[in-house]
Design an enzyme around this catalytic site. Structure first.
Site, short mmCIF file in Angstrom:
data_model
loop_
_atom_site.label_atom_id
_atom_site.label_comp_id
_atom_site.label_asym_id
_atom_site.label_seq_id
_atom_site.Cartn_x
_atom_site.Cartn_y
_atom_site.Cartn_z
N GLU A 186 1.36 -0.31 -5.05
CA GLU A 186 0.17 0.50 -5.31
C GLU A 186 0.59 1.97 -5.45
OE1 GLU A 186 -3.36 2.98 -3.85
OE2 GLU A 186 -1.67 2.47 -2.57
N ASP A 227 0.83 -1.19 0.00
CA ASP A 227 0.00 0.00 0.00
C ASP A 227 0.88 1.26 0.00
OD1 ASP A 227 -2.68 1.21 0.36
OD2 ASP A 227 -1.79 1.93 2.23
C1 GLC Z 1 -3.98 3.47 -0.39
C2 GLC Z 1 -5.36 2.85 -0.25
C3 GLC Z 1 -6.32 3.90 0.20
C4 GLC Z 1 -5.85 4.47 1.51
C5 GLC Z 1 -4.41 4.96 1.43
C6 GLC Z 1 -3.84 5.19 2.80
O1 GLC Z 1 -3.94 4.42 -1.38
O2 GLC Z 1 -5.75 2.26 -1.45
O3 GLC Z 1 -7.62 3.39 0.32
O4 GLC Z 1 -6.69 5.54 1.90
O5 GLC Z 1 -3.57 3.99 0.82
O6 GLC Z 1 -3.56 3.98 3.43
#
Ligand code: GLC
Length: 648
Positions: free
Chosen positions: A325, A283
């Site tokens: 991500e 993440d």
């Molecule tokens: C990522 C997740 C998102 C979250 C962010 C902070 O982008 O997909 O949903 O708010 O991380 O953890």
């Protein structure tokens, strides 16, 4: 490279864990030796000058070895099988779904009983949204983790998760979940101990006695949630300090300049690897390294950390692929696959966020030129890495592609984005879409978009008006959007509910833990009564479900849909149509997507131009075989239609 000192150091944990270097653990030992120089170089490039640098390195070697020692025989076996396949995840045989276990079916135990549903649809890969303990109401959908090793009781427990994993594995299914690497919840034990004044844990975060450094950081750090969590620091009254909290104020950023944080978190990664995760979704990796005077995003050290993680995971759990991500600018996304000597040695996957957003762009404008302008960049992905392709996920849609891509299509970037925002938020009169702007930045007017696939495609308004023609058009748009993401290459992930045409759910507005975050409008509660409508062919649910199912079937039938750097964009001679060829050996598939609300005409010359040798094209979607006509004759694609045509 042979490094005497380093290899001596490795032998300590090897002996301690009784690793059978000449026998059953030989492959592990080879991997360890082969990767050790990289591990050491990458590690020391970050931590050389840190007082705890070499001590933590010894711990890192121990952590890697114990992770392997603790890995089950079944997972080791699976690792070997995957390694033999080489890049097991590039195949056309995977089709995924991302879901919140509680909103989908209640808890992990019930998920076991839903495996038949996935089978019916053809889905064999699940992304389970964050499952680990997270404080209710201050959870960011589970992305504020208070205990990385305890499944939140709302979902069940670790044994339940393991049982799901084992059952999925038996059924030949694959599993993904998240490691929330960048931050913890302010209720995590480390945060609690930091609040109590324990220096060791204060050093796990970025904590400051006053606002001087935070002010300095804030000058160059963009805000992520400007409306609900402005700035990047939060005051902590318990210890009278300021802590960095880039996302919400209850999410505290971990300080990776401290090697203890790195070693602790890599141990968590191994804990997840040993739970049987096939792809680990890292993440928010763009944020994991901070440097005063910068945006604190996409820094070179963040890439070094990811490369280091990749090398370590490859040693202890080689069957685990990594998804970074990174939802950032197109050029920056590409760097998460690695660059220079680390090309294809960083993240195995990234989200094709650029393509996803550009499909929404084309749907609103009926014009595919901005999408085409971006492909030069997207095509730079190295062989051996892949995309997660998608139309919707749990997050908002960001229009983060470059102004130059918009300009290349002849539009003014500011006006173009404003049009898109107004179109999808419903501000534009006569827009069929129902959505909302997310995280509007009052200073820059930047904003992202929330809304479910179906609602953004017009289904919500059409149903409200009981407009049968518009309902059909919306279904056609949903199909078009999904089709392009299913056939473009990469691992397609459907967001749960989209396979049934779920429209926005506004109930989040009455939940104080969610009402401040309109992303909840597109995170539905699944009603299994509605699911029964799949069997009634006249229903929206049945139509959308069957379209999705059929796309998965076609994808799995055709090897050219695997992601083997086998995509060539077409010049379709029509701005409304995006087209590409997917090929594998002799196999050649022409895929064309009409983003116009009118039928589009494509001259047959477009096909000849790209060397279609045969004059017969079989459309897997419509079942029609076309004869390639003269240059002045046309293939006609219906409004929001698409063709998946194989040269036969
Ligand atoms: C990522 C997740 C998102 C979250 C962010 C902070 O982008 O997909 O949903 O708010 O991380 O953890």
């Amino acid at each position: 490279m042979y490094q005497y000192q380093l290899h001596q150091q490795i032998s300590f944990p090897i002996l301690k864990h009784k690793i059978d270097v000449a026998g059953k653990d030989n492959l592990f030992y080879s991997r360890f030796l082969a990767n050790s120089s990289e591990i050491s170089d990458l590690y020391y490039s970050l931590y050389k000058n840190h007082p705890k640098g070499s001590e933590a390195f010894t711990e890192l070697l121990e952590t890697i070895t114990s992770a392997y020692a603790l890995r089950s025989e079944a997972l080791k076996q699976k690792d070997e099988e995957k390694e033999e396949m080489e890049n097991w995840f590039l195949t056309n045989q995977l089709a995924g779904m991302s879901l919140y276990v509680d909103r989908f079916c209640g808890d992990l135990k019930s998920l076991n009983s839903k495996l038949d549903y996935f089978k019916k649809l053809g889905v064999n890969f699940l992304h389970l949204m964050p499952l680990f303990e997270s404080p209710e109401g201050e959870s960011d959908g589970g992305y504020a983790v208070s205990n990385f090793r305890k499944v939140d009781p709302r979902f069940g427990n670790l044994a339940d998760l393991q049982s799901v994993q084992e059952k999925m594995s038996l059924e030949g299914m694959f599993l993904m979940f998240d490691i929330v690497l960048n931050h913890t919840s302010f209720r995590h034990e480390w945060a609690e101990r930091a609040k109590k004044g324990e220096k060791k844990y204060q050093d796990f975060f970025y904590m400051y006695d006053d606002r001087s450094l935070p002010n300095w950081f804030d000058e160059t750090m963009p805000e992520i949630f400007p409306e609900t969590a402005p700035g990047s620091f939060t005051y902590v009254p318990e210890c009278n300090k300021w802590v960095m909290s880039v996302f919400h104020n209850y999410q505290w950023d971990l300080n990776y300049s401290n090697p203890d944080v790195f070693v602790t978190m890599i141990d968590t990664i191994f804990f997840y690897a040993n739970l049987g995760v096939d792809i680990l979704r890292i993440d928010a990796p763009a944020f994991i390294w901070k440097q005063l005077g910068t945006s604190c995003q996409n820094l070179p050290e963040a890439h070094t950390l990811l490369r280091l993680i990749k090398q370590c995971v490859q040693v202890a759990a080689p069957g685990v692929a990594l998804l970074g991500e990174a939802i950032v600018a197109p050029k920056e996304i590409m760097k998460y696959f690695g660059t220079d000597r680390y090309l294809a040695k960083e993240c195995d996957f990234a989200y094709n966020a650029t393509q996803m957003a550009l499909q929404w762009d084309a749907l609103a404008t009926g014009d595919t030129r901005v999408m085409l302008a971006a492909q030069q960049e997207i095509l730079q992905k190295p062989y051996g890495c892949s995309w997660i392709t998608y139309t919707r996920c749990h997050d908002d849609i960001g229009l983060g592609y470059d102004d130059s891509m918009i300009a290349a299509a002849g539009f003014n970037a500011y006006d173009h984005r404003r049009y898109l925002k107004e179109y999808y938020s419903g501000a534009l009169q006569n827009s069929p879409a129902s959505g909302a702007l997310f995280s509007v930045n009052p200073k820059t007017q930047d904003a992202r978009i929330s809304g479910s696939l179906a609602s953004l495609c017009g289904l919500e308004k059409a149903i409200r008006k009981n407009d049968l023609a518009q309902i059909e058009i919306s279904i056609q748009k949903i199909s078009l959007m999904q089709a392009q993401s299913f056939f473009i290459g990469g691992l397609p992930i459907i967001f749960y509910g989209d396979e049934l045409g779920y429209t926005n759910d506004y109930s989040y507005l009455s939940d104080p833990g969610k009402s401040y975050d309109n992303r909840w409008m597109h995170r539905p509660m699944i009603d299994w009564e509605k699911e029964k409508k799949i069997d009634s062919p006249e229903t929206v649910e049945s139509k959308v479900f069957n379209v999705t199912k059929r796309m998965i079937e076609i994808r799995k039938k055709i090897i050219a849909f695997g992601d083997y750097k086998n995509l060539t964009w077409l010049t379709p001679y029509n701005i409304h149509v995006a087209g590409f060829i997917r090929s594998f050996g002799e196999q050649k598939i022409y895929c064309l997507f009409n983003y116009s609300d009118k039928a589009s005409y494509i001259t047959w010359y477009a096909f000849k131009n790209h060397g279609a040798k045969s004059n017969k094209l079989y459309d897997h979607w419509t079942g029609i075989t076309h004869t390639v006509g003269g240059d002045h004759e046309y293939l006609i694609i219906p409004p929001y239609g698409f063709s998946i045509m194989e040269v036969v």
